[in-house]
Design a protein around this motif. Structure first.
Motif, short mmCIF file in Angstrom:
data_model
loop_
_atom_site.label_atom_id
_atom_site.label_comp_id
_atom_site.label_asym_id
_atom_site.label_seq_id
_atom_site.Cartn_x
_atom_site.Cartn_y
_atom_site.Cartn_z
N THR A 228 -34.48 55.34 4.80
CA THR A 228 -33.91 55.46 6.15
C THR A 228 -34.42 54.37 7.10
O THR A 228 -34.06 54.37 8.27
CB THR A 228 -34.26 56.83 6.77
OG1 THR A 228 -35.68 56.97 6.82
CG2 THR A 228 -33.66 57.96 5.95
N LYS A 229 -35.27 53.47 6.58
CA LYS A 229 -35.88 52.46 7.45
C LYS A 229 -35.85 51.10 6.76
O LYS A 229 -35.66 51.00 5.55
CB LYS A 229 -37.33 52.84 7.78
CG LYS A 229 -37.49 54.19 8.46
CD LYS A 229 -38.95 54.52 8.72
CE LYS A 229 -39.72 54.82 7.45
NZ LYS A 229 -39.23 56.01 6.73
N ASP A 230 -36.09 50.07 7.54
CA ASP A 230 -36.12 48.72 7.01
C ASP A 230 -37.16 47.92 7.80
O ASP A 230 -37.31 48.10 9.00
CB ASP A 230 -34.74 48.07 7.15
CG ASP A 230 -34.60 46.81 6.31
OD1 ASP A 230 -35.50 46.54 5.51
OD2 ASP A 230 -33.58 46.11 6.47
N MET A 231 -37.89 47.05 7.11
CA MET A 231 -38.88 46.20 7.78
C MET A 231 -38.33 44.78 7.87
O MET A 231 -37.96 44.18 6.85
CB MET A 231 -40.21 46.20 7.03
CG MET A 231 -41.28 45.36 7.72
SD MET A 231 -42.91 45.46 6.93
CE MET A 231 -43.41 47.12 7.42
N VAL A 232 -38.23 44.26 9.08
CA VAL A 232 -37.67 42.92 9.32
C VAL A 232 -38.51 42.19 10.35
O VAL A 232 -39.34 42.79 11.04
CB VAL A 232 -36.21 43.01 9.81
CG1 VAL A 232 -35.31 43.68 8.79
CG2 VAL A 232 -36.14 43.76 11.15
N LYS A 233 -38.24 40.88 10.49
CA LYS A 233 -38.88 40.10 11.54
C LYS A 233 -38.00 40.13 12.79
O LYS A 233 -36.79 39.98 12.71
CB LYS A 233 -39.06 38.65 11.10
CG LYS A 233 -40.30 38.39 10.29
CD LYS A 233 -40.43 36.90 10.01
CE LYS A 233 -41.70 36.60 9.24
NZ LYS A 233 -41.82 35.15 8.97
N ASP A 234 -38.65 40.30 13.96
CA ASP A 234 -37.88 40.26 15.20
C ASP A 234 -37.82 38.82 15.71
O ASP A 234 -38.27 37.89 15.04
CB ASP A 234 -38.48 41.20 16.25
CG ASP A 234 -39.89 40.81 16.67
OD1 ASP A 234 -40.33 39.68 16.35
OD2 ASP A 234 -40.56 41.62 17.34
N LYS A 235 -37.28 38.62 16.90
CA LYS A 235 -37.09 37.27 17.43
C LYS A 235 -38.41 36.57 17.73
O LYS A 235 -38.44 35.35 17.90
CB LYS A 235 -36.22 37.30 18.68
CG LYS A 235 -36.84 38.01 19.88
CD LYS A 235 -35.89 37.96 21.07
CE LYS A 235 -36.49 38.63 22.30
NZ LYS A 235 -35.55 38.57 23.45
N HIS A 236 -39.51 37.34 17.79
CA HIS A 236 -40.83 36.75 18.00
C HIS A 236 -41.56 36.53 16.67
O HIS A 236 -42.75 36.24 16.65
CB HIS A 236 -41.67 37.65 18.90
CG HIS A 236 -41.04 37.94 20.24
ND1 HIS A 236 -40.79 36.96 21.17
CD2 HIS A 236 -40.57 39.11 20.76
CE1 HIS A 236 -40.22 37.51 22.24
NE2 HIS A 236 -40.08 38.80 22.01
N TYR A 237 -40.84 36.72 15.56
CA TYR A 237 -41.37 36.55 14.21
C TYR A 237 -42.47 37.55 13.89
O TYR A 237 -43.35 37.28 13.06
CB TYR A 237 -41.86 35.11 13.99
CG TYR A 237 -40.73 34.11 13.95
CD1 TYR A 237 -40.15 33.72 12.75
CD2 TYR A 237 -40.22 33.59 15.13
CE1 TYR A 237 -39.10 32.82 12.72
CE2 TYR A 237 -39.16 32.69 15.11
CZ TYR A 237 -38.61 32.31 13.90
OH TYR A 237 -37.56 31.43 13.88
N ALA A 238 -42.42 38.70 14.52
CA ALA A 238 -43.35 39.79 14.21
C ALA A 238 -42.63 40.80 13.31
O ALA A 238 -41.43 41.07 13.50
CB ALA A 238 -43.82 40.47 15.49
N TRP A 239 -43.35 41.36 12.34
CA TRP A 239 -42.74 42.35 11.45
C TRP A 239 -42.61 43.68 12.18
O TRP A 239 -43.58 44.20 12.72
CB TRP A 239 -43.58 42.51 10.19
CG TRP A 239 -43.51 41.34 9.28
CD1 TRP A 239 -44.44 40.37 9.10
CD2 TRP A 239 -42.41 40.99 8.42
NE1 TRP A 239 -44.00 39.43 8.19
CE2 TRP A 239 -42.76 39.79 7.75
CE3 TRP A 239 -41.18 41.57 8.16
CZ2 TRP A 239 -41.91 39.18 6.83
CZ3 TRP A 239 -40.33 40.96 7.25
CH2 TRP A 239 -40.71 39.78 6.59
N VAL A 240 -41.41 44.23 12.19
CA VAL A 240 -41.15 45.51 12.85
C VAL A 240 -40.36 46.39 11.89
O VAL A 240 -39.65 45.90 11.00
CB VAL A 240 -40.36 45.33 14.17
CG1 VAL A 240 -41.17 44.53 15.17
CG2 VAL A 240 -39.01 44.65 13.91
N THR A 241 -40.48 47.68 12.08
CA THR A 241 -39.71 48.64 11.28
C THR A 241 -38.58 49.18 12.14
O THR A 241 -38.83 49.77 13.19
CB THR A 241 -40.59 49.79 10.80
OG1 THR A 241 -41.63 49.26 9.96
CG2 THR A 241 -39.78 50.80 10.00
#
Length: 362
Positions: A228-241
């Protein structure tokens, strides 16, 4: 659309907002454009509203034509930031910052086919056809969102056929056997176990890197795993779920064999794998170089392996789509329905044997 109102004289009047002007007191005052039709019938009302609608439409086009590409794309990204994936927004920011230099200062009304095609040609010399299409997709979406239509067609680079090596059983087994070898130290043991867990979830559960890294202990229920979740990089290149995986169909429950579940160590709480997706990829590359497989393959190719095995076993597409989290069968058939090398050899031998038996020299 503005609605016409009837005046005491019987005529119809429709007012459309035009702009704000600043009064002597420094306040902003709205200014409207007024349209009148003297026909008191309902046809007069429709005519009045038509005139207002045409004026408003032409005004939007005029305003859009004076907007630069950079302004249009910036507005599009800002308005979509809360509804698109953080990874998508990060890609868009990259496209705007460093992939649109040749067109960013042009107004939408001043763009010509020559300028846009020249920009695409420059991108195509450096980047893959898929990447160029993604950048151009953002550009056209922003132009359309601004109210403009491009009056010309652009030729994009031809798509390259997807080629990937689909690992066979022997290669997956060799990789797993290598990771089960004694580790050099405690840190190496943790890295090996995390990668082994990720490989099993990808090869036997068809999970993506981000889905695997986002899993928590609460997602495991016996032999079932909730994705139900995914881990990606946001626009600041930080890993977020983020709360949902790649597509709506990616929300699913994966069932794994008990023998596989028994090999996945679950912590008392929190994430099952502490590594982020890039760390998994880097560890996987090192393991592939060391495990002795003849043809290197990517971590994502373990999903190819999953689907190829499913097809080899005769499982219908509908079930494979559901288990793997595909919304349609287009991507699955285009990319994932590769034939395993060992399975292909077996089927070819069966075919040759049939022809020999039926048509061989007596």
């Amino acid at each position: 659309m503005a609605t016409a109102k009837k005046l005491p004289s019987g005529s119809w009047r429709c007012r459309v907002f035009s702009h704000y002007e600043t009064t002597q007191e420094g306040k902003k005052k709205p200014v409207y454009e007024s349209f009148t039709c003297k026909d008191p019938s309902r046809a007069g009302k429709r005519e009045c509203e038509r005139m207002a609608s045409e004026w408003a439409s032409s005004r939007r086009v005029r305003q859009a034509s004076e907007t630069t590409v950079q302004e249009a794309v910036r507005k599009y990204i800002d308005l979509k930031e809360n509804v698109l994936s953080p990874a998508t927004i990060r890609s868009y920011e990259t496209y705007l910052k460093s992939r649109m230099d040749d067109v960013r200062l042009y107004t939408l009304g001043g763009l010509t086919a020559q300028e846009v095609q020249g920009w695409i040609n420059v991108l195509s010399a450096t980047y893959s056809p898929k990447y160029v299409r993604n950048v151009y997709g953002l550009f056209t979406a922003a132009v359309e969102f601004s109210g403009m239509d491009l009056p010309f067609r652009i030729t994009l680079p031809a798509k390259k056929p997807f080629q990937a090596h689909v690992p066979c059983d022997d290669e997956v087994q060799a990789l797993i056997a290598y990771l089960k070898e004694p580790a050099r130290d405690k840190r190496d043991q943790v890295c090996r176990q995390e990668l082994l867990t990720a490989i099993m979830l990808a090869a036997f559960g068809s999970m993506r890197r981000g889905e695997i890294c986002a899993l928590t202990v609460a997602d495991f229920h016996g032999c079932h795993v909730s994705v139900t979740k995914d881990m990606v990089k946001d626009k600041h290149y930080a890993w977020v779920t983020k709360p949902t995986p790649k597509t709506s169909a990616s929300n699913r429950v994966v069932e794994l064999p008990q023998a596989i579940i028994d090999q996945i160590p679950l912590p008392d709480r929190g994430r099952v794998i502490k590594a982020h997706p890039e760390q998994i990829t880097n560890r996987f590359r090192r393991a592939i170089r060391s495990c002795g497989v003849d043809i290197p393959f990517r971590f994502h190719d373990l999903r190819h392996y999953y689907v190829s095995i499913a097809h080899a076993l005769g499982i219908p597409d509908a079930y494979v789509m559901e288990m793997g989290g595909w919304k349609t069968d287009y991507t699955m058939k285009r990319v994932y329905r590769a034939t395993l090398a060992d399975r292909r050899r077996t089927e070819q031998d069966r075919l040759n044997e049939h022809f020999t038996r039926k048509y061989g020299a007596s």
